[in-house]
Design a protein around this motif. Sequence first.
Motif, PDB file in Angstrom:
ATOM      1  N   LEU A 127      68.628 -16.749  62.745  1.00 29.42           N
ATOM      2  CA  LEU A 127      69.933 -16.305  63.242  1.00 29.42           C
ATOM      3  C   LEU A 127      69.826 -15.908  64.706  1.00 29.42           C
ATOM      4  O   LEU A 127      70.733 -16.168  65.515  1.00 29.42           O
ATOM      5  CB  LEU A 127      70.421 -15.131  62.395  1.00 29.42           C
ATOM      6  N   LEU A 128      68.725 -15.258  65.089  1.00 29.21           N
ATOM      7  CA  LEU A 128      68.546 -14.856  66.492  1.00 29.21           C
ATOM      8  C   LEU A 128      68.469 -16.059  67.405  1.00 29.21           C
ATOM      9  O   LEU A 128      68.950 -16.021  68.554  1.00 29.21           O
ATOM     10  CB  LEU A 128      67.280 -14.010  66.623  1.00 29.21           C
ATOM     11  N   GLU A 178      72.248 -15.661  75.432  1.00 32.43           N
ATOM     12  CA  GLU A 178      71.670 -14.513  76.100  1.00 32.43           C
ATOM     13  C   GLU A 178      72.601 -13.314  76.068  1.00 32.43           C
ATOM     14  O   GLU A 178      72.176 -12.172  75.851  1.00 32.43           O
ATOM     15  CB  GLU A 178      71.310 -14.881  77.559  1.00 32.43           C
ATOM     16  N   GLU A 179      73.896 -13.527  76.307  1.00 33.01           N
ATOM     17  CA  GLU A 179      74.830 -12.405  76.315  1.00 33.01           C
ATOM     18  C   GLU A 179      74.925 -11.770  74.940  1.00 33.01           C
ATOM     19  O   GLU A 179      74.939 -10.523  74.823  1.00 33.01           O
ATOM     20  CB  GLU A 179      76.202 -12.879  76.782  1.00 33.01           C
ATOM     21  N   GLN A 180      74.942 -12.599  73.899  1.00 31.57           N
ATOM     22  CA  GLN A 180      75.024 -12.062  72.538  1.00 31.57           C
ATOM     23  C   GLN A 180      73.746 -11.298  72.196  1.00 31.57           C
ATOM     24  O   GLN A 180      73.798 -10.263  71.510  1.00 31.57           O
ATOM     25  CB  GLN A 180      75.258 -13.200  71.540  1.00 31.57           C
ATOM     26  N   ILE A 187      71.877  -3.865  72.640  1.00 31.23           N
ATOM     27  CA  ILE A 187      72.511  -2.597  73.020  1.00 31.23           C
ATOM     28  C   ILE A 187      73.045  -1.883  71.784  1.00 31.23           C
ATOM     29  O   ILE A 187      72.891  -0.656  71.633  1.00 31.23           O
ATOM     30  CB  ILE A 187      73.623  -2.861  74.036  1.00 31.23           C
ATOM     31  N   LYS A 188      73.655  -2.616  70.906  1.00 33.56           N
ATOM     32  CA  LYS A 188      74.202  -2.005  69.692  1.00 33.56           C
ATOM     33  C   LYS A 188      73.086  -1.401  68.845  1.00 33.56           C
ATOM     34  O   LYS A 188      73.235  -0.304  68.283  1.00 33.56           O
ATOM     35  CB  LYS A 188      74.956  -3.067  68.878  1.00 33.56           C
ATOM     36  N   MET A 189      71.952  -2.144  68.739  1.00 32.94           N
ATOM     37  CA  MET A 189      70.855  -1.628  67.948  1.00 32.94           C
ATOM     38  C   MET A 189      70.285  -0.360  68.579  1.00 32.94           C
ATOM     39  O   MET A 189      69.947   0.600  67.872  1.00 32.94           O
ATOM     40  CB  MET A 189      69.757  -2.697  67.826  1.00 32.94           C
ATOM     41  N   MET A 224      70.458  -4.955  82.114  1.00 33.51           N
ATOM     42  CA  MET A 224      69.498  -4.444  81.149  1.00 33.51           C
ATOM     43  C   MET A 224      68.584  -5.559  80.675  1.00 33.51           C
ATOM     44  O   MET A 224      69.044  -6.666  80.362  1.00 33.51           O
ATOM     45  CB  MET A 224      70.228  -3.807  79.964  1.00 33.51           C
ATOM     46  N   TRP A 225      67.278  -5.219  80.648  1.00 33.47           N
ATOM     47  CA  TRP A 225      66.269  -6.208  80.264  1.00 33.47           C
ATOM     48  C   TRP A 225      66.050  -6.153  78.757  1.00 33.47           C
ATOM     49  O   TRP A 225      65.887  -5.070  78.182  1.00 33.47           O
ATOM     50  CB  TRP A 225      64.968  -5.926  81.000  1.00 33.47           C
ATOM     51  N   VAL A 226      66.105  -7.325  78.102  1.00 35.47           N
ATOM     52  CA  VAL A 226      65.975  -7.412  76.643  1.00 35.47           C
ATOM     53  C   VAL A 226      64.833  -8.366  76.324  1.00 35.47           C
ATOM     54  O   VAL A 226      64.729  -9.448  76.905  1.00 35.47           O
ATOM     55  CB  VAL A 226      67.281  -7.927  75.990  1.00 35.47           C
ATOM     56  N   TRP A 227      63.930  -7.901  75.414  1.00 28.59           N
ATOM     57  CA  TRP A 227      62.832  -8.768  74.983  1.00 28.59           C
ATOM     58  C   TRP A 227      62.814  -8.790  73.463  1.00 28.59           C
ATOM     59  O   TRP A 227      62.824  -7.741  72.809  1.00 28.59           O
ATOM     60  CB  TRP A 227      61.497  -8.252  75.487  1.00 28.59           C
TER      61      TRP A 227
END
Length: 416
Positions: free
Chosen positions: A15-16, A21-23, A29-31, A74-77
């Motif tokens: 699913l990921l 990228e925006e999603q 952020i929600k998590m 914001m950086w997301v990994w």
Amino acid sequence: MLQQILNDMYIEPELLAELNEEQKQVLFIKMREEQVRRWKEREAQLEKEEAKTVKPKRVAVKTVSWMKASDNDMWVWVMGEHPDDKPYDQICDEIMAERAALQAQKEAEELRAKKEAELEKRFSGLYMESEEAARQEEARKAAALEKSRKEDFKRREEEERRKAEEEVRRLKEEREQQIYMNMKELQCQRKGQDKEEKAWQDSLRKSKAADQRRRSLAKQTREDHRRRSLKAVERGRVAAITKAFGGEKPVVAPKPKPRNLTLSNESLHRRAGVRRSLSSSNRKEIIRWFREEQLSLRVCFEDDDSRIAPWFHGIISRQEAEDLLSEGSPGAFLVRVSEKILGYVLSYQSPDGIKHFLIDATDSCYMLLGDQIKFASLRELVEYYKEEPLTPSGGDRLLHACGQKPGTLDYADLFT
């Protein structure tokens, strides 16, 4: 679906992979917000539980900050998205393997310590026995070594004593030979000294005889000089009287013979009854003396009385005379009227510097102060020392007359 993900705090990798990228950023952020909310609820619950106890309240302020990427977003990994990321199962396996290795190492250390204690207890007695045996063996070796060393020292001592005895014997023989040679040499020297003493006595007798002859010759020479000086004085007086009465030009007395300066080493004594030149620092008195007593004798003129001699100067100081002579060469001279006595001074430039000789002018005769030769005029004195030396060294003779400075006559006040 979002609520389910937030409740489980987990999303399937398939699913990921479907999200852009925006999603992905929104989901992240929600998590995080859900995590913060849960944390705050837990903190509030803990505060309520702590409020029921007597413990003081703890002030704990926690904040959450987000890491920013290069675009200031914001950086997301997401773990597993990058090709180099390890799967979750592999990471778990590695962690368990690491923990198992640490636990096994700890247990091995404990077992090793236990075995070491057992071995040390078992072999401690054997080690003590072995150490004692080793000490005894070392003591035996040390005793043997000490005995060998003492024997070596004794052998070396005997060798050194033998060498020292040989050296003493050799030095004794050399010293005996040296003393013998010194005694022979001293005997020869004494024989030579006897011969030299005899030769020296002969030389001393000859020297005394020669000194006696020189003293006799010097005495005869002084008597001859005294007789010639007296004759020169008499001639000078007769010439002055004849000139004063208008007579003919007096005949110039002949020059005295040269002095033999090596014949006499006795001190010179002036005859009793001779009047010395008087000292005077008064310029008027000196001028009066020159006009009344010297001018009539024509002491400053040349042979023909036509003009004043070029070497004659008036009453000038010692420094003025040296200034005039310094412009000439060795052998330059002048005769000046003294500014301190009723007489004259002969100033002469020698290779060693400028010298000054006082000229005693008494009873119408002239002589260097301390000398025995007298002259009837200054002209005769100058002519004599042009041929004969001024000093016993024999190198000082009058060669060049030092005249007046251009445009000046330093003897003008003597005649006007």
